[in-house]
Design an enzyme around this catalytic site. Structure first.
Site, PDB file in Angstrom:
ATOM      1  N   ARG A 136      81.724  -3.623 121.946  1.00  0.00           N
ATOM      2  CA  ARG A 136      81.783  -2.849 120.596  1.00  0.00           C
ATOM      3  C   ARG A 136      82.929  -2.646 120.053  1.00  0.00           C
ATOM      4  NH1 ARG A 136      78.054   0.587 123.631  1.00  0.00           N
ATOM      5  NH2 ARG A 136      75.783   0.007 122.975  1.00  0.00           N
ATOM      6  N   LYS A 158      89.666  -9.046 107.879  1.00  0.00           N
ATOM      7  CA  LYS A 158      88.479  -9.681 107.523  1.00  0.00           C
ATOM      8  C   LYS A 158      88.374 -10.750 108.908  1.00  0.00           C
ATOM      9  CE  LYS A 158      87.461  -9.583 102.651  1.00  0.00           C
ATOM     10  NZ  LYS A 158      87.407 -10.605 101.405  1.00  0.00           N
ATOM     11  N   GLU A 200      97.420 -20.476  98.967  1.00  0.00           N
ATOM     12  CA  GLU A 200      97.070 -18.954  99.114  1.00  0.00           C
ATOM     13  C   GLU A 200      98.455 -18.102  98.803  1.00  0.00           C
ATOM     14  OE1 GLU A 200      94.222 -17.436  99.408  1.00  0.00           O
ATOM     15  OE2 GLU A 200      92.934 -18.710 101.250  1.00  0.00           O
ATOM     16  N   LYS A 242      99.284  -8.396  99.617  1.00  0.00           N
ATOM     17  CA  LYS A 242      98.010  -8.200 100.476  1.00  0.00           C
ATOM     18  C   LYS A 242      97.991  -6.899 101.091  1.00  0.00           C
ATOM     19  CE  LYS A 242      94.482 -10.113 102.856  1.00  0.00           C
ATOM     20  NZ  LYS A 242      93.833 -11.070 103.657  1.00  0.00           N
ATOM     21  N   GLU A 252      86.590  -3.695 100.487  1.00  0.00           N
ATOM     22  CA  GLU A 252      86.214  -4.437  99.358  1.00  0.00           C
ATOM     23  C   GLU A 252      85.056  -3.905  98.536  1.00  0.00           C
ATOM     24  OE1 GLU A 252      86.619  -8.796  99.764  1.00  0.00           O
ATOM     25  OE2 GLU A 252      85.249  -9.266  98.191  1.00  0.00           O
ATOM     26  N   ARG A 256      89.759  -5.381  96.172  1.00  0.00           N
ATOM     27  CA  ARG A 256      90.182  -6.153  97.034  1.00  0.00           C
ATOM     28  C   ARG A 256      89.900  -7.682  96.780  1.00  0.00           C
ATOM     29  NH1 ARG A 256      90.678  -6.448 103.715  1.00  0.00           N
ATOM     30  NH2 ARG A 256      91.040  -8.570 103.965  1.00  0.00           N
ATOM     31  N   ASN A 260      90.332 -12.824  96.123  1.00  0.00           N
ATOM     32  CA  ASN A 260      89.522 -14.136  96.035  1.00  0.00           C
ATOM     33  C   ASN A 260      89.538 -14.881  94.848  1.00  0.00           C
ATOM     34  OD1 ASN A 260      86.559 -14.634  97.714  1.00  0.00           O
ATOM     35  ND2 ASN A 260      87.590 -12.669  98.517  1.00  0.00           N
ATOM     36  N   HIS A 263      88.275 -18.632  94.853  1.00  0.00           N
ATOM     37  CA  HIS A 263      87.607 -18.950  96.019  1.00  0.00           C
ATOM     38  C   HIS A 263      85.959 -18.949  95.970  1.00  0.00           C
ATOM     39  CE1 HIS A 263      91.084 -17.341  98.201  1.00  0.00           C
ATOM     40  NE2 HIS A 263      90.473 -17.303  99.367  1.00  0.00           N
ATOM     41  N   HIS A 267      84.558 -21.991  97.710  1.00  0.00           N
ATOM     42  CA  HIS A 267      83.752 -22.080  98.572  1.00  0.00           C
ATOM     43  C   HIS A 267      82.560 -22.888  98.531  1.00  0.00           C
ATOM     44  CE1 HIS A 267      84.891 -17.569 100.284  1.00  0.00           C
ATOM     45  NE2 HIS A 267      85.687 -18.630 100.694  1.00  0.00           N
ATOM     46  N   HIS A 280      90.201 -25.416 103.538  1.00  0.00           N
ATOM     47  CA  HIS A 280      89.944 -24.291 102.881  1.00  0.00           C
ATOM     48  C   HIS A 280      91.031 -24.172 101.592  1.00  0.00           C
ATOM     49  CE1 HIS A 280      89.072 -19.977 101.745  1.00  0.00           C
ATOM     50  NE2 HIS A 280      90.142 -19.588 102.162  1.00  0.00           N
TER      51      HIS A 280
HETATM   52  P1  NAD Z   1      92.743 -23.794 110.691  1.00  0.00           P
HETATM   53  O1  NAD Z   1      92.654 -22.557 111.679  1.00  0.00           O
HETATM   54  O2  NAD Z   1      91.651 -24.774 110.845  1.00  0.00           O
HETATM   55  O3  NAD Z   1      94.054 -24.588 111.087  1.00  0.00           O
HETATM   56  C1  NAD Z   1      94.593 -25.752 110.390  1.00  0.00           C
HETATM   57  C2  NAD Z   1      94.846 -27.009 111.345  1.00  0.00           C
HETATM   58  O4  NAD Z   1      96.089 -26.682 111.668  1.00  0.00           O
HETATM   59  C3  NAD Z   1      93.853 -27.012 112.533  1.00  0.00           C
HETATM   60  O5  NAD Z   1      93.610 -28.204 112.995  1.00  0.00           O
HETATM   61  C4  NAD Z   1      94.842 -26.201 113.529  1.00  0.00           C
HETATM   62  O6  NAD Z   1      94.440 -26.661 114.980  1.00  0.00           O
HETATM   63  C5  NAD Z   1      96.233 -26.887 113.174  1.00  0.00           C
HETATM   64  N1  NAD Z   1      97.500 -25.978 113.450  1.00  0.00           N
HETATM   65  C6  NAD Z   1      97.410 -24.600 113.263  1.00  0.00           C
HETATM   66  N2  NAD Z   1      98.789 -24.270 113.666  1.00  0.00           N
HETATM   67  C7  NAD Z   1      99.362 -25.411 113.922  1.00  0.00           C
HETATM   68  C8  NAD Z   1     100.821 -25.593 114.058  1.00  0.00           C
HETATM   69  N3  NAD Z   1     101.584 -24.652 114.064  1.00  0.00           N
HETATM   70  N4  NAD Z   1     101.159 -27.016 114.543  1.00  0.00           N
HETATM   71  C9  NAD Z   1     100.258 -27.905 114.301  1.00  0.00           C
HETATM   72  N5  NAD Z   1      98.901 -27.834 113.784  1.00  0.00           N
HETATM   73  C10 NAD Z   1      98.416 -26.400 113.790  1.00  0.00           C
HETATM   74  O7  NAD Z   1      92.785 -23.333 109.067  1.00  0.00           O
HETATM   75  P2  NAD Z   1      93.717 -22.360 108.325  1.00  0.00           P
HETATM   76  O8  NAD Z   1      93.994 -23.041 107.090  1.00  0.00           O
HETATM   77  O9  NAD Z   1      94.632 -21.753 109.141  1.00  0.00           O
HETATM   78  O10 NAD Z   1      92.690 -21.468 108.087  1.00  0.00           O
HETATM   79  C11 NAD Z   1      91.194 -21.728 107.265  1.00  0.00           C
HETATM   80  C12 NAD Z   1      90.351 -20.683 107.605  1.00  0.00           C
HETATM   81  O11 NAD Z   1      90.876 -19.280 107.473  1.00  0.00           O
HETATM   82  C13 NAD Z   1      88.958 -20.843 107.036  1.00  0.00           C
HETATM   83  O12 NAD Z   1      87.996 -20.758 107.997  1.00  0.00           O
HETATM   84  C14 NAD Z   1      88.888 -19.445 106.050  1.00  0.00           C
HETATM   85  O13 NAD Z   1      87.725 -19.098 105.816  1.00  0.00           O
HETATM   86  C15 NAD Z   1      89.837 -18.527 106.940  1.00  0.00           C
HETATM   87  N6  NAD Z   1      90.416 -17.467 105.935  1.00  0.00           N
HETATM   88  C16 NAD Z   1      90.162 -16.045 106.229  1.00  0.00           C
HETATM   89  C17 NAD Z   1      90.677 -15.148 105.652  1.00  0.00           C
HETATM   90  C18 NAD Z   1      90.478 -13.851 106.204  1.00  0.00           C
HETATM   91  O14 NAD Z   1      91.035 -12.691 105.270  1.00  0.00           O
HETATM   92  N7  NAD Z   1      90.062 -13.429 107.230  1.00  0.00           N
HETATM   93  C19 NAD Z   1      91.488 -15.707 104.375  1.00  0.00           C
HETATM   94  C20 NAD Z   1      91.610 -16.725 103.988  1.00  0.00           C
HETATM   95  C21 NAD Z   1      91.181 -17.838 104.908  1.00  0.00           C
HETATM   96  N1  GLY Z   2      91.579 -13.536 101.610  1.00  0.00           N
HETATM   97  C1  GLY Z   2      90.851 -12.457 100.982  1.00  0.00           C
HETATM   98  C2  GLY Z   2      90.868 -11.109 101.545  1.00  0.00           C
HETATM   99  O1  GLY Z   2      91.471 -10.986 102.708  1.00  0.00           O
HETATM  100  O2  GLY Z   2      90.113 -10.154 101.023  1.00  0.00           O
END
Ligand code: NAD
Ligand code: GLY
Length: 380
Positions: A136, A158, A200, A242, A252, A256, A260, A263, A267, A280
């Site tokens: 939890r 998130k 972003e 942010k 949100e 918030r 998006n 997005h 998406h 993404h």
């Molecule tokens: P990712 O986590 O897939 O990383 C991108 C690639 O880069 C992967 O292959 C990873 O292994 C590689 N990598 C990471 N760091 C590295 C480094 N320093 N050197 C070499 N390679 C490296 O993608 P991302 O773009 O970081 O994140 C996208 C994800 O984040 C999506 O799932 C999206 O939905 C999510 N997201 C979440 C939020 C939130 O608020 N929680 C906001 C935006 C995006």
């Molecule tokens: N990436 C959008 C949010 O965190 O709300």
């Protein structure tokens, strides 16, 4: 596009760690931004003590950075475990979330165990969700290693996994104890991922800070060249914006949702193409171009701003033309966008620039959205 950096960029390089606070009462936490942080034991000195720390990473990032993190954490935690998940958005699902619970249970981890998410947004979202639900809720720390994760996904709590029918559909709001943005790790990031992160960063300009948009345009060559000073400013300003939004609307309820921007279309692109085909950030970049087009057609911004944003997205190395998803392309986009979390009773909500430098969330006539999709997507 301007060729010299505006004066808002400090002239003398200074990479002394920067700090941005997320103000959420008892759930407040710092984001530290700088060089050499990840492997420095002092970075973690204020964290809660525990018998065990579990680093959750993936098979790409762990070989690069897990050893330094492990060493630094050993100063604070008697046992430091490492779990390597397979790399990629396609693995952001129940089956791979379960691997984190398997590791925690197999090693007898108690409710004080601290989880460390070492990786991009995929690892961060999954590790955060595991931390939210194991016993939890256990403490966790974000150590984002992509630009996208440093400027967005690691901040604000998130956490989620994907469902085959929709992105990030299963998750929780759960804040980390600390976010460690070590700019050094961006050196190994593939170019395509750097561009995805810039999407972003760009996002914050039209919806929250036109001066930042000016700065990004001017600093883009430096950002693409991974100039540490430029990256530091981009990460810090993005996190400040942010933090300001999340501080007012953690879950949100309204405001918030402006984060998006791009997005809703993005998406749909990610889900329609199959997760992992478009990154993404690429989908968000293209989605911002579509959302700006919609804002313009609704009379909220002029054509010059929409064109300016499109040029910037393209210059950042991101696609500006949406993919065709089906024969009835607009119909398929609409079908996918109805699954967006902002939809209410099947009505799609868009984040629109309204007015420039701020944003509003609202519905738009289907016929107009169809026109935007037709105008912005590849033709058959
Ligand atoms: P990712 O986590 O897939 O990383 C991108 C690639 O880069 C992967 O292959 C990873 O292994 C590689 N990598 C990471 N760091 C590295 C480094 N320093 N050197 C070499 N390679 C490296 O993608 P991302 O773009 O970081 O994140 C996208 C994800 O984040 C999506 O799932 C999206 O939905 C999510 N997201 C979440 C939020 C939130 O608020 N929680 C906001 C935006 C995006
Ligand atoms: N990436 C959008 C949010 O965190 O709300």
């Amino acid at each position: 596009m301007a060729s010299s950096l505006p004066s808002s960029l400090p002239l003398a390089p200074s990479l002394a760690p920067e700090r941005v606070n997320i103000a959420l009462g008892e759930r407040s936490y710092p984001i530290v931004i700088g060089a050499g942080l990840l492997g420095d034991a002092a970075t973690y000195a204020q964290l809660p003590g525990a018998a065990t720390a579990l680093i959750v990473s993936n098979t790409t990032v762990a070989p690069l950075y897990a050893a330094q993190l492990q060493l630094a954490l050993q100063a604070r935690y008697p046992r430091v475990l490492l779990l390597q998940l397979p790399d990629g958005e396609a693995h952001k699902d129940w089956a791979h979330l379960q691997l984190i619970f398997d590791a925690l249970l197999a090693h007898g981890c108690d409710r004080k165990t601290v989880l460390f998410a070492l990786g991009g947004g995929v690892v961060g979202d999954m590790c955060g969700f595991a931390a939210a639900s194991y016993m939890r809720g256990v403490p966790f720390v974000q150590v984002p290693t992509t630009l996208l994760a440093q400027v967005d996904s690691s901040v604000g709590g998130k956490t989620a996994i994907n469902h085959p029918l929709g992105k990030n559909m299963i998750g929780a709001f759960y804040q980390p104890q600390l976010v460690v943005c070590d700019l050094d790790v961006l050196a190994t990031l593939p170019e395509r991922e750097l561009s995805a992160g810039l999407a972003e960063v760009i996002k914050y300009g039209p919806i929250a800070d036109l001066a930042f948009l000016d700065w990004i345009e001017a600093a883009l060559p430096a950002l693409l060249a991974r100039d540490p000073q430029a990256l530091s400013h981009a990460v810090k300003r993005s996190c400040e914006i942010k933090a300001h939004v999340v501080g007012q609307d953690e879950r949100e309820a309204g405001l918030r949702a402006i984060l998006n921007f791009g997005h809703t279309f993005g998406h749909a692109i990610e889900a329609g193409m199959g997760y992992g085909q478009w990154l993404h950030g690429e989908a968000v970049g293209c989605g911002m171009v579509m959302a700006a087009e919609l804002s313009q057609r609704l009379g909220l911004i002029d054509a010059a701003l929409a064109a300016r944003l499109k040029r910037l997205v393209q210059a950042a190395g991101l696609p500006v033309q949406g993919p065709r998803l089906a024969e009835d392309n607009a119909g398929r986009y609409l079908e996918l966008m109805r699954l967006d979390k902002k939809s209410e009773a099947g009505e799609i909500k868009f984040v629109l620039i309204d007015p420039p430098g701020s944003a509003a969330v609202r519905a738009a006539p289907n016929a107009l959205v169809r026109q935007v999709i037709d105008a912005c997507c590849a033709q058959a």
